[in-house]
Structures are given as C-alpha cells and as structure tokens.
Design a protein around this motif. Structure first.
Motif, mmCIF file in Angstrom:
data_model
loop_
_atom_site.group_PDB
_atom_site.id
_atom_site.type_symbol
_atom_site.label_atom_id
_atom_site.label_comp_id
_atom_site.label_asym_id
_atom_site.label_seq_id
_atom_site.Cartn_x
_atom_site.Cartn_y
_atom_site.Cartn_z
ATOM 1 N N VAL A 117 0.824 -1.213 0.000
ATOM 2 C CA VAL A 117 0.000 0.000 0.000
ATOM 3 C C VAL A 117 0.858 1.262 0.000
ATOM 4 O O VAL A 117 0.409 2.320 -0.462
ATOM 5 C CB VAL A 117 -0.994 0.018 1.185
ATOM 6 N N ILE A 118 2.088 1.169 0.490
ATOM 7 C CA ILE A 118 3.000 2.303 0.383
ATOM 8 C C ILE A 118 3.336 2.578 -1.082
ATOM 9 O O ILE A 118 3.434 3.721 -1.515
ATOM 10 C CB ILE A 118 4.294 2.028 1.178
ATOM 11 N N LEU A 119 3.491 1.487 -1.849
ATOM 12 C CA LEU A 119 3.955 1.596 -3.228
ATOM 13 C C LEU A 119 2.847 1.753 -4.253
ATOM 14 O O LEU A 119 3.114 2.145 -5.387
ATOM 15 C CB LEU A 119 4.756 0.338 -3.590
ATOM 16 N N GLU A 120 1.620 1.452 -3.873
ATOM 17 C CA GLU A 120 0.533 1.344 -4.844
ATOM 18 C C GLU A 120 0.424 2.573 -5.740
ATOM 19 O O GLU A 120 0.237 3.697 -5.284
ATOM 20 C CB GLU A 120 -0.792 1.122 -4.122
ATOM 21 N N GLY A 121 0.595 2.352 -7.044
ATOM 22 C CA GLY A 121 0.408 3.413 -8.025
ATOM 23 C C GLY A 121 1.501 4.445 -8.076
ATOM 24 O O GLY A 121 1.305 5.530 -8.649
ATOM 25 N N ARG A 122 2.680 4.150 -7.501
ATOM 26 C CA ARG A 122 3.734 5.161 -7.536
ATOM 27 C C ARG A 122 5.114 4.507 -7.456
ATOM 28 O O ARG A 122 5.245 3.301 -7.228
ATOM 29 C CB ARG A 122 3.573 6.163 -6.398
ATOM 30 N N ASP A 123 6.135 5.347 -7.619
ATOM 31 C CA ASP A 123 7.506 4.878 -7.529
ATOM 32 C C ASP A 123 7.891 4.585 -6.078
ATOM 33 O O ASP A 123 7.169 4.953 -5.142
ATOM 34 C CB ASP A 123 8.468 5.927 -8.101
ATOM 35 N N ILE A 124 9.042 3.961 -5.902
ATOM 36 C CA ILE A 124 9.549 3.686 -4.556
ATOM 37 C C ILE A 124 9.743 4.997 -3.805
ATOM 38 O O ILE A 124 10.389 5.919 -4.316
ATOM 39 C CB ILE A 124 10.902 2.947 -4.631
ATOM 40 N N PRO A 125 9.190 5.151 -2.601
ATOM 41 C CA PRO A 125 9.452 6.363 -1.818
ATOM 42 C C PRO A 125 10.925 6.445 -1.448
ATOM 43 O O PRO A 125 11.538 5.444 -1.072
ATOM 44 C CB PRO A 125 8.566 6.197 -0.581
ATOM 45 N N GLN A 126 11.508 7.631 -1.566
ATOM 46 C CA GLN A 126 12.932 7.782 -1.316
ATOM 47 C C GLN A 126 13.273 7.719 0.171
ATOM 48 O O GLN A 126 14.298 7.138 0.547
ATOM 49 C CB GLN A 126 13.438 9.094 -1.911
ATOM 50 N N ARG A 127 12.440 8.320 1.018
ATOM 51 C CA ARG A 127 12.722 8.399 2.455
ATOM 52 C C ARG A 127 11.510 7.859 3.220
ATOM 53 O O ARG A 127 10.397 8.368 3.058
ATOM 54 C CB ARG A 127 13.011 9.842 2.889
ATOM 55 N N VAL A 128 11.755 6.852 4.049
ATOM 56 C CA VAL A 128 10.671 6.217 4.805
ATOM 57 C C VAL A 128 11.022 6.226 6.281
ATOM 58 O O VAL A 128 12.134 5.848 6.674
ATOM 59 C CB VAL A 128 10.437 4.764 4.341
ATOM 60 N N LEU A 129 10.065 6.646 7.104
ATOM 61 C CA LEU A 129 10.190 6.552 8.550
ATOM 62 C C LEU A 129 9.460 5.305 9.027
ATOM 63 O O LEU A 129 8.284 5.110 8.695
ATOM 64 C CB LEU A 129 9.596 7.793 9.225
ATOM 65 N N GLU A 130 10.154 4.478 9.788
ATOM 66 C CA GLU A 130 9.551 3.289 10.389
ATOM 67 C C GLU A 130 9.549 3.472 11.902
ATOM 68 O O GLU A 130 10.599 3.726 12.496
ATOM 69 C CB GLU A 130 10.351 2.046 10.020
ATOM 70 N N ILE A 131 8.394 3.338 12.509
ATOM 71 C CA ILE A 131 8.276 3.461 13.961
ATOM 72 C C ILE A 131 8.065 2.071 14.528
ATOM 73 O O ILE A 131 7.010 1.459 14.344
ATOM 74 C CB ILE A 131 7.127 4.411 14.343
ATOM 75 N N GLY A 132 9.106 1.554 15.185
ATOM 76 C CA GLY A 132 9.109 0.204 15.716
ATOM 77 C C GLY A 132 10.000 -0.706 14.882
ATOM 78 O O GLY A 132 9.519 -1.473 14.049
ATOM 79 N N THR A 133 11.302 -0.600 15.099
ATOM 80 C CA THR A 133 12.261 -1.394 14.323
ATOM 81 C C THR A 133 12.091 -2.880 14.591
ATOM 82 O O THR A 133 12.139 -3.700 13.668
ATOM 83 C CB THR A 133 13.709 -0.995 14.672
ATOM 84 N N GLY A 134 11.910 -3.237 15.879
ATOM 85 C CA GLY A 134 11.789 -4.646 16.252
ATOM 86 C C GLY A 134 13.007 -5.437 15.841
ATOM 87 O O GLY A 134 14.143 -5.055 16.119
ATOM 88 N N SER A 135 12.795 -6.524 15.135
ATOM 89 C CA SER A 135 13.904 -7.368 14.683
ATOM 90 C C SER A 135 14.606 -6.786 13.469
ATOM 91 O O SER A 135 15.668 -7.265 13.075
ATOM 92 C CB SER A 135 13.382 -8.762 14.326
ATOM 93 N N ALA A 136 14.003 -5.767 12.834
ATOM 94 C CA ALA A 136 14.520 -5.083 11.638
ATOM 95 C C ALA A 136 14.216 -5.831 10.345
ATOM 96 O O ALA A 136 14.760 -5.496 9.299
ATOM 97 C CB ALA A 136 16.017 -4.793 11.740
ATOM 98 N N TYR A 137 13.326 -6.813 10.394
ATOM 99 C CA TYR A 137 12.968 -7.506 9.150
ATOM 100 C C TYR A 137 12.283 -6.563 8.171
ATOM 101 O O TYR A 137 12.670 -6.470 7.001
ATOM 102 C CB TYR A 137 12.069 -8.704 9.446
ATOM 103 N N GLN A 138 11.270 -5.845 8.625
ATOM 104 C CA GLN A 138 10.586 -4.923 7.734
ATOM 105 C C GLN A 138 11.525 -3.809 7.303
ATOM 106 O O GLN A 138 11.447 -3.327 6.163
ATOM 107 C CB GLN A 138 9.347 -4.350 8.414
ATOM 108 N N THR A 139 12.424 -3.398 8.179
ATOM 109 C CA THR A 139 13.448 -2.409 7.837
ATOM 110 C C THR A 139 14.244 -2.887 6.638
ATOM 111 O O THR A 139 14.501 -2.128 5.694
ATOM 112 C CB THR A 139 14.395 -2.193 9.032
#
Length: 233
Positions: free
Chosen positions: A84-106
C-alpha cells in the motif's frame, strides 16, 4: 572420509532460498500483487531476523516472538503494508519506520530501494537490529533508540511512514513530517479490535482507507533501555 567432514550450508531445509521462494508463491496466491514487494521479500533472509531456535518457522505464515514482549509480523502483513505504500507510484525515497523490532521490515524497505529511518524504544532490540543490518550490509538504514510516538522531526520530511505497533489514532506530529502526497500506514485500535489503514496525505488533510483487521502489540511511550523493562518517560 573427506566428504564426511564437509560442512552443510547454513541455508538448507526450512531456511533455504527454496523455502523463501515458497513463501513468496504463497503471498502471491494470497493476493499480494506488487512484484517489487515480492522480489524484495524473496531477497531478505527472514530466518536471520528471529532466534536460531525459531529459524525453521521463519517462512511460515505466522508472527513469531523476538523477545521483550515483541513479535516479528507474519509475512503477509509485512507484504501488505509495503504494497500500500507503493501502490500506483515509484519507490518512496525516504521512509520513517516506527518500531524497528527485529529489523525484518526495515530490511525489506531497504531492499525496495528506500532510505530508511527507523526508531525503536527498546534499547537491546535496537542494538541487535543495528548489528544484524550491518552484517547484512544494509547501508541506507539509520536507526535510533527513542520514543517513536513523536516521529523523527530532525530527519523529516518523509515520503512514507510505517508504524509497526497499534495506535489509538493517527498521531498529529507524524502528518507534519510527511511530504504532500505521502502515505502513513498503521494499525489502529478501536476497543478490542484493530484494523490496518493507510492515510493519503495531501499536505492539509488525509484520506483514510481501511485495509482489514490485524493484530499488533500496542505502541508505548518512553524508552526501555534495559532488559528489566524499566521505562524512561
């Protein structure tokens, strides 16, 4: 004799690239359509982001504990949030992730090509994530130990924000850190239920789209610096 002394590859059986490929096939069958997301998840060795004792379950459609009362989200949830972040557009250049956890999604965000700014409130998790991402050579990732509820204003603006813990509502400071046209993806609590939603931000108002039910640990304020769980406000 020499053959009996050969070491087995660390990526065999339930942690092999073939097993990871089967996870991707399952995600596609479950409705994930963005090939960029599927390719990124096929490249990230998810078994490296869980305890060795759980590595054999890393590619199953389940969330898994990572310590300190936290979990690594099941693969479909990660894939859907990325999609849903990517839907209909290019890769976002800068992304903030709140909750690194294990860093898999990172790592998945980094594989997509984004520069990732990730905040983790639990000190030991942040330290482990930093060490692992370094070993895996993810260079476009910036980690911070802190309270993510206020975002990371010094690094704003962001093209997208992802929250990996449930919140009671959209946090106003986070919208102020989004570029116009940016997206905020997060799980929201409503009573005993949670739903995943994406907010499309135009610079002054947000269009909210519900994405279905989910289950995340709650977003908590403060920081936890030690294993005892002592909270610093």
């Amino acid at each position: 004799m020499a053959a009996s002394l050969l070491a087995l590859s660390p990526e065999v059986g339930m942690i092999s690239p073939r097993t990871r490929g089967r996870m991707v096939l399952r995600l596609r069958a479950e409705g994930i359509r963005d090939e960029r997301v599927l390719d990124a998840m096929n490249r990230v060795p998810r078994h490296r982001f869980v305890a060795q004792a759980l590595a054999g379950r890393a590619y199953e459609p389940v969330s898994l504990p990572i310590g300190y009362g936290q979990t690594i989200s099941q693969p479909w949830t990660v894939a859907r949030m990325m999609e849903v972040i990517l839907e209909g557009r290019d890769i976002p250049q800068r992304v903030l992730e709140i909750g690194t956890g294990s860093a898999y999604q990172t790592a998945v965000l980094a594989e997509l090509g984004a520069e990732v700014f990730s905040i983790e409130r639990i000190g030991p998790l942040q330290e482990m994530a930093e060490a692992l991402l370094g070993r895996l050579s993810y260079r476009q990732v910036h980690l911070h130990h802190g309270d993510g509820s206020g975002g990371w204003p010094e690094k704003a603006p962001f093209d997208a924000i992802v929250i990996t813990a449930a919140v009671p509502c959209a946090l106003a400071p986070l919208y102020r850190q989004l570029r116009a046209g940016g997206r905020l993806v997060m799980p929201v609590e409503e009573g005993i239920e949670q739903h995943l939603q994406v907010s499309h931000w135009d610079g002054s108002t947000a269009q909210v789209i519900l994405l279905g039910t989910c289950h995340f640990v709650p977003l908590l304020a403060g920081t936890v610096a030690v294993a005892s769980g002592e909270c610093v406000g």
